[in-house]
Scaffold this active site. Sequence first.
Site, PDB file in Angstrom:
ATOM      1  N   CYS A   1       0.821  -1.214   0.000  1.00  0.00           N
ATOM      2  CA  CYS A   1       0.000   0.000   0.000  1.00  0.00           C
ATOM      3  C   CYS A   1       0.854   1.262   0.000  1.00  0.00           C
ATOM      4  CB  CYS A   1      -0.916   0.042   1.224  1.00  0.00           C
ATOM      5  SG  CYS A   1      -2.146  -1.265   1.270  1.00  0.00           S
TER       6      CYS A   1
ATOM      7  N   CYS B   1      -2.883  -1.201  10.934  1.00  0.00           N
ATOM      8  CA  CYS B   1      -2.624  -1.620   9.548  1.00  0.00           C
ATOM      9  C   CYS B   1      -2.465  -3.135   9.476  1.00  0.00           C
ATOM     10  CB  CYS B   1      -1.341  -0.976   9.028  1.00  0.00           C
ATOM     11  SG  CYS B   1      -1.625   0.535   8.086  1.00  0.00           S
TER      12      CYS B   1
ATOM     13  N   CYS C   1      12.883  16.007  37.318  1.00  0.00           N
ATOM     14  CA  CYS C   1      14.198  15.746  36.743  1.00  0.00           C
ATOM     15  C   CYS C   1      14.399  16.485  35.418  1.00  0.00           C
ATOM     16  CB  CYS C   1      14.383  14.247  36.490  1.00  0.00           C
ATOM     17  SG  CYS C   1      14.542  13.274  37.994  1.00  0.00           S
ATOM     18  N   HIS C   2      13.442  16.354  34.524  1.00  0.00           N
ATOM     19  CA  HIS C   2      13.690  16.747  33.135  1.00  0.00           C
ATOM     20  C   HIS C   2      13.358  18.201  32.811  1.00  0.00           C
ATOM     21  CE1 HIS C   2      14.847  12.704  32.179  1.00  0.00           C
ATOM     22  NE2 HIS C   2      13.732  12.231  32.704  1.00  0.00           N
TER      23      HIS C   2
ATOM     24  N   ARG D   1      10.664   3.256  27.930  1.00  0.00           N
ATOM     25  CA  ARG D   1      11.461   4.262  28.651  1.00  0.00           C
ATOM     26  C   ARG D   1      10.624   4.961  29.721  1.00  0.00           C
ATOM     27  NH1 ARG D   1      16.257   5.748  30.679  1.00  0.00           N
ATOM     28  NH2 ARG D   1      14.804   5.455  32.351  1.00  0.00           N
TER      29      ARG D   1
ATOM     30  N   CYS E   1      11.279   5.041  33.753  1.00  0.00           N
ATOM     31  CA  CYS E   1      11.346   6.275  34.537  1.00  0.00           C
ATOM     32  C   CYS E   1      10.350   6.233  35.699  1.00  0.00           C
ATOM     33  CB  CYS E   1      11.040   7.483  33.654  1.00  0.00           C
ATOM     34  SG  CYS E   1      12.500   8.345  33.068  1.00  0.00           S
TER      35      CYS E   1
END
Lengths: 280, 109
Positions: free
Chosen positions: A99, A133, A199-200, A237, A241
């Site tokens: 496709c 799909c 933390c981020h 991930r 965390c």
Amino acid sequence: MKKLTGILLASTLATPLFAEAVDDTLVLNEEIKMVTRTAAPAHMAEEVDEIISGWHFRGKETRAMQADDFDNPGMIFVEKGEDSWNKVEGSEGKSCASCHGDSASMADVRPVYPKYNEAAGEVRTLEMQVNDCRENQMGAEKLGYTSGSMANMTALLASVSRGKPVNVAIDGPSSATWEAGKELYYARTGQLELSCASCHEANYGNMIRADHLSQGQINGFPTYRLKNTKLNSVHARFKGCVRDTRAQTYKPGSAEFVALELYVASRGNGLSVEGPSVRN
Amino acid sequence: MASGVKPRVKVPKTAAAGDSITIKTLISHKMESGQRKDGDGNVIPQSIINRFTCDFNGENVVDVEMKAAISTNPYFEFQAMVPEAGEFKFTWYDDDGDVYDTTKKIAIG
């Protein structure tokens, strides 16, 4: 002399230069110049001025490894993904290529996912769309959400989009999911009572014991990690965390992680797609 | 034949005579160390690439013996001097007796 050493040591501790995001430029295969740091998108401009790819927080050798496709171990898995892209599976006798044609024609797909699907009335990740799909078009078995075969496929789809800016929609029908994701991002979880932002957002660039905290951007996923020598998917991930906050985690593929993925992806709007990136 | 084993090599297409060039090689292989046990406690037998060689026009360039501690998808990068146009031949030897090889031509120019 001893006193002097003490002063030197104190000043080194006060300015941990080694922990800053490294000033470097990522040029892929000496060809594609990647956007690895840029102005933060409007929705988060109050919290963060500049968004920075995790690439800047890794060591010199690791950064170099990602800059060349031959050196990037993630590309082995891209090749496997390409094989399964062209492999006929399921009751309908079709492959992805039947496709969609050449995998390179999918270059505009990765940057806009997770994306709202009109017919299904939900926000879908790339993994969900691949499985849709497989199930409904190919009549094939679904792939495990964080399985190797799925990571190979998402690595292939990311690899053909490398250099294109992440651009997920957060308004219109996506907005409710995006808000839910934002809620999760700032929600403190676990015995350690840490949110993603602890933390981020508040501490990127600092060390958490031996780990160098990045902004937790997901533009480089799936990521080849040197520590486990395989591709790691976004939800795997996230799970790692959340587990590290000592909480019960959500399941990969759950509505919560889909919402979180949309929100975290939107925090990287403007950065180049890097997958499969190399991290430690 | 072990599954998923595929050699990859990167050699410049041309070099000046007497020049030293960088060659990169990688073979995808799981490199089962023989130290691990499966769910039932049985040792998973060792299955690794135990030797890698590179020859240039029949003359040996490197010959490497590998042991169980080498990690998955072994990667070698080394330099070689190219005195004349010719062909590099790369060979990997598997514990199960399989031998994988690939060649790369290099021209002087």
